[in-house]
Design a protein around this motif. Structure first.
Motif, PDB file in Angstrom:
ATOM      1  N   GLU A 170      42.489  78.075  71.161  1.00 56.53           N
ATOM      2  CA  GLU A 170      41.746  77.024  71.886  1.00 56.53           C
ATOM      3  C   GLU A 170      42.155  75.620  71.453  1.00 56.53           C
ATOM      4  N   GLY A 187      33.675  82.478  77.812  1.00 59.95           N
ATOM      5  CA  GLY A 187      33.590  83.593  78.746  1.00 59.95           C
ATOM      6  C   GLY A 187      34.716  84.542  78.379  1.00 59.95           C
ATOM      7  N   SER A 188      34.362  85.748  77.933  1.00 58.88           N
ATOM      8  CA  SER A 188      35.357  86.614  77.304  1.00 58.88           C
ATOM      9  C   SER A 188      35.236  88.072  77.712  1.00 58.88           C
ATOM     10  N   GLU A 214      28.530  79.916  81.321  1.00 56.06           N
ATOM     11  CA  GLU A 214      28.692  79.510  79.911  1.00 56.06           C
ATOM     12  C   GLU A 214      29.989  78.713  79.735  1.00 56.06           C
ATOM     13  N   ALA A 277      31.738  75.415  73.113  1.00 58.24           N
ATOM     14  CA  ALA A 277      32.489  76.672  72.931  1.00 58.24           C
ATOM     15  C   ALA A 277      32.163  77.299  71.585  1.00 58.24           C
ATOM     16  N   PHE A 301      34.979  77.877  59.608  1.00 58.80           N
ATOM     17  CA  PHE A 301      35.040  78.654  60.847  1.00 58.80           C
ATOM     18  C   PHE A 301      34.344  77.856  61.950  1.00 58.80           C
ATOM     19  N   ARG A 321      39.156  82.907  65.565  1.00 59.86           N
ATOM     20  CA  ARG A 321      40.075  84.050  65.318  1.00 59.86           C
ATOM     21  C   ARG A 321      40.716  83.846  63.953  1.00 59.86           C
ATOM     22  N   ALA A 334      33.605  85.839  63.834  1.00 61.65           N
ATOM     23  CA  ALA A 334      33.686  85.876  65.301  1.00 61.65           C
ATOM     24  C   ALA A 334      32.332  85.478  65.867  1.00 61.65           C
ATOM     25  N   GLY A 335      32.367  84.722  66.958  1.00 62.37           N
ATOM     26  CA  GLY A 335      31.122  84.297  67.603  1.00 62.37           C
ATOM     27  C   GLY A 335      31.170  84.587  69.087  1.00 62.37           C
ATOM     28  N   GLY A 337      29.218  83.228  72.919  1.00 64.55           N
ATOM     29  CA  GLY A 337      28.320  82.288  73.594  1.00 64.55           C
ATOM     30  C   GLY A 337      27.144  83.034  74.201  1.00 64.55           C
ATOM     31  N   GLU A 350      31.455  92.067  71.936  1.00 65.97           N
ATOM     32  CA  GLU A 350      32.434  90.974  72.118  1.00 65.97           C
ATOM     33  C   GLU A 350      32.880  90.411  70.764  1.00 65.97           C
ATOM     34  N   LYS A 354      36.634  90.389  69.111  1.00 62.93           N
ATOM     35  CA  LYS A 354      37.295  89.157  68.655  1.00 62.93           C
ATOM     36  C   LYS A 354      37.826  89.268  67.224  1.00 62.93           C
TER      37      LYS A 354
HETATM   38  C1  LIG Z   1      33.442  81.459  69.067  1.00 63.78           C
HETATM   39  C2  LIG Z   1      34.506  82.159  69.404  1.00 63.78           C
HETATM   40  O1  LIG Z   1      35.095  82.067  70.650  1.00 63.78           O
HETATM   41  C3  LIG Z   1      34.822  81.009  71.537  1.00 63.78           C
HETATM   42  C4  LIG Z   1      36.053  80.798  72.298  1.00 63.78           C
HETATM   43  C5  LIG Z   1      36.344  81.540  73.419  1.00 63.78           C
HETATM   44  C6  LIG Z   1      35.348  82.315  74.019  1.00 63.78           C
HETATM   45  C7  LIG Z   1      34.074  82.295  73.561  1.00 63.78           C
HETATM   46  C8  LIG Z   1      33.004  83.087  74.222  1.00 63.78           C
HETATM   47  O2  LIG Z   1      33.273  83.708  75.270  1.00 63.78           O
HETATM   48  O3  LIG Z   1      31.888  83.137  73.715  1.00 63.78           O
HETATM   49  C9  LIG Z   1      33.657  81.406  72.445  1.00 63.78           C
HETATM   50  O4  LIG Z   1      33.110  80.279  73.037  1.00 63.78           O
HETATM   51  C10 LIG Z   1      35.172  83.081  68.479  1.00 63.78           C
HETATM   52  O5  LIG Z   1      36.230  83.611  68.820  1.00 63.78           O
HETATM   53  O6  LIG Z   1      34.653  83.266  67.368  1.00 63.78           O
END
Ligand SMILES: C=C(O[C@H]1C=CC=C(C(=O)O)[C@@H]1O)C(=O)O
Length: 371
Positions: A170, A187-188, A214, A277, A301, A321, A334-335, A337, A350, A354
């Motif tokens: 990112e 959005g993942s 999101e 994000a 992080f 990551r 890893a987080g 949203g 998710e 990650k």
């Molecule tokens: C906070 C993270 O991802 C962010 C970046 C891409 C997608 C994300 C999501 O879909 O939540 C997060 O905003 C992480 O990888 O720990």
């Protein structure tokens, strides 16, 4: 995708630095923007060489690191055998993280002004011997869309040689002259590596109102922050699917032209960080929720890592990551949203997916399927 102008010393292989030299306070959200004018960045660059590398922690009130001894990353071949994994522990356990997500959803539903919070968790690993950071960096360099990084983040007065290592997909902000660029992700979906499955997952992600919502909060925040500083700011188009080694994301390319080239990359990064994000909307409420509900301190992080030069140009990425390395131990982060429509089990899965980027580099990709 190229993240750095060709002049950057480590353009081809990532962001690394020799030693942590000057821990500094970020101060208030915009405080550093004034302190770090073009003149002060030029003076600093003159002192430490042409370029500097810096790391901002997630917390706006935290202590950042200004790193000197910028060194090109050496993409050495990884040794044939990665160190054997001895133990792993989720921090917190998956069920407790899911409970925190459920509580966040309850708070989001209770207050219509509260739109999003990113909740993170950790994964602690211990190995038979210490993982080799350079070999890990070489592994992380295999993903052409991510920025591999390896930075010393310890405060020499406080603790042993902790390193932050990862591959950030990112781009927070890149500035070259008056041209600025950002590439927010949010959005993942998990990437499996099977073409048909990933194609279907990409289609679901594109159609998902929850993921688009999101994502839109991040694009809106970055646009609102940059637009007043830019001429003829054109609102970005719809998000595209962005594919990394382990995930699919919604991503939006943002390009604009600054009115005034005197804003340094550092100044702009500090204005933007942290975006929704990694934080949330509104940020203050998200910060309180993160402090209440997260078990593992974030430190660097979800912070920002970047470089700059004496002209004020530079580029910053979001530190995701990634993992903290300390001898035979690694803590991965890893987080995800969280919005009103989030499903706690899906968000937990998710975060598990990650962890995949670092798990693969550490030679324990199979663990991803157990998380
Ligand atoms: C906070 C993270 O991802 C962010 C970046 C891409 C997608 C994300 C999501 O879909 O939540 C997060 O905003 C992480 O990888 O720990």
């Amino acid at each position: 995708m190229t993240f750095f102008p060709a002049s950057f010393p480590s353009a081809s292989s990532g962001l690394t630095a020799g030693s942590a030299a000057l821990p500094y306070r970020i101060g208030s959200r915009h405080g550093i923007a004034h302190k770090w004018s073009r003149g002060s960045v030029a003076a600093l660059a003159a002192r430490i060489g042409e370029s500097y590398v810096a790391a901002l922690p997630f917390a706006r009130s935290g202590t950042g690191m200004l790193l000197t001894g910028l060194s090109p990353a050496t993409a050495e071949a990884a040794p044939a055998t990665a160190p054997r994994l001895l133990t792993h522990q989720e921090v917190p356990a998956a069920a407790d993280y899911a409970a925190a997500v459920a509580e966040a959803v309850r708070r989001l539903k209770a207050d219509p002004a509260f739109r999003k919070v990113v909740l993170a968790r950790g994964l602690d690993l211990t190995f038979e011997r210490a993982p080799d950071p350079q070999a890990l960096l070489a592994e992380l360099s295999r993903d052409p869309v991510a920025l591999p990084f390896l930075l010393p983040i310890h405060d020499p007065s406080r603790e042993a040689a902790k390193q932050l290592i990862g591959a950030s997909p990112e781009l927070l902000l890149e500035k070259t002259g008056t041209a600025v660029r950002s590439h927010p992700l949010a959005g993942s979906a998990r990437r499996t590596g099977h073409a048909a499955e990933d194609h279907a997952a990409a289609a679901r992600l594109t159609d998902s109102g929850k993921d688009r919502g999101e994502h839109a909060l991040v694009v809106e925040y970055i646009s609102d922050t940059l637009a007043p500083l830019c001429r003829d700011f054109t609102p970005p188009g719809p998000p595209e699917v962005f594919t990394t080694d382990s995930m699919l994301h919604l991503g939006t390319p943002i390009r604009a032209t600054l009115r005034d080239a005197d804003h340094t990359a550092f100044d702009l990064a500090v204005r933007l960080h942290p975006t929704p994000a990694v934080g949330g909307t509104p940020m203050e409420q998200a910060e309180r929720t993160i402090a209440d509900l997260e078990a593992a301190p974030r430190d660097f992080f979800a912070g920002a890592i970047g470089w700059g030069d004496s002209t004020g140009d530079g580029a910053w990425h979001i530190a995701i990551r990634c993992a903290e390395l300390l001898g035979t131990r690694a803590r991965l982060f890893a987080g995800a949203g969280i919005v009103e429509g989030s499903d706690p089990a899906a968000e937990t899965a998710e975060t598990g997916a990650k962890f995949g980027t670092m798990l693969r580099a550490l030679g324990c990709a199979a663990l991803r399927d157990q998380l």
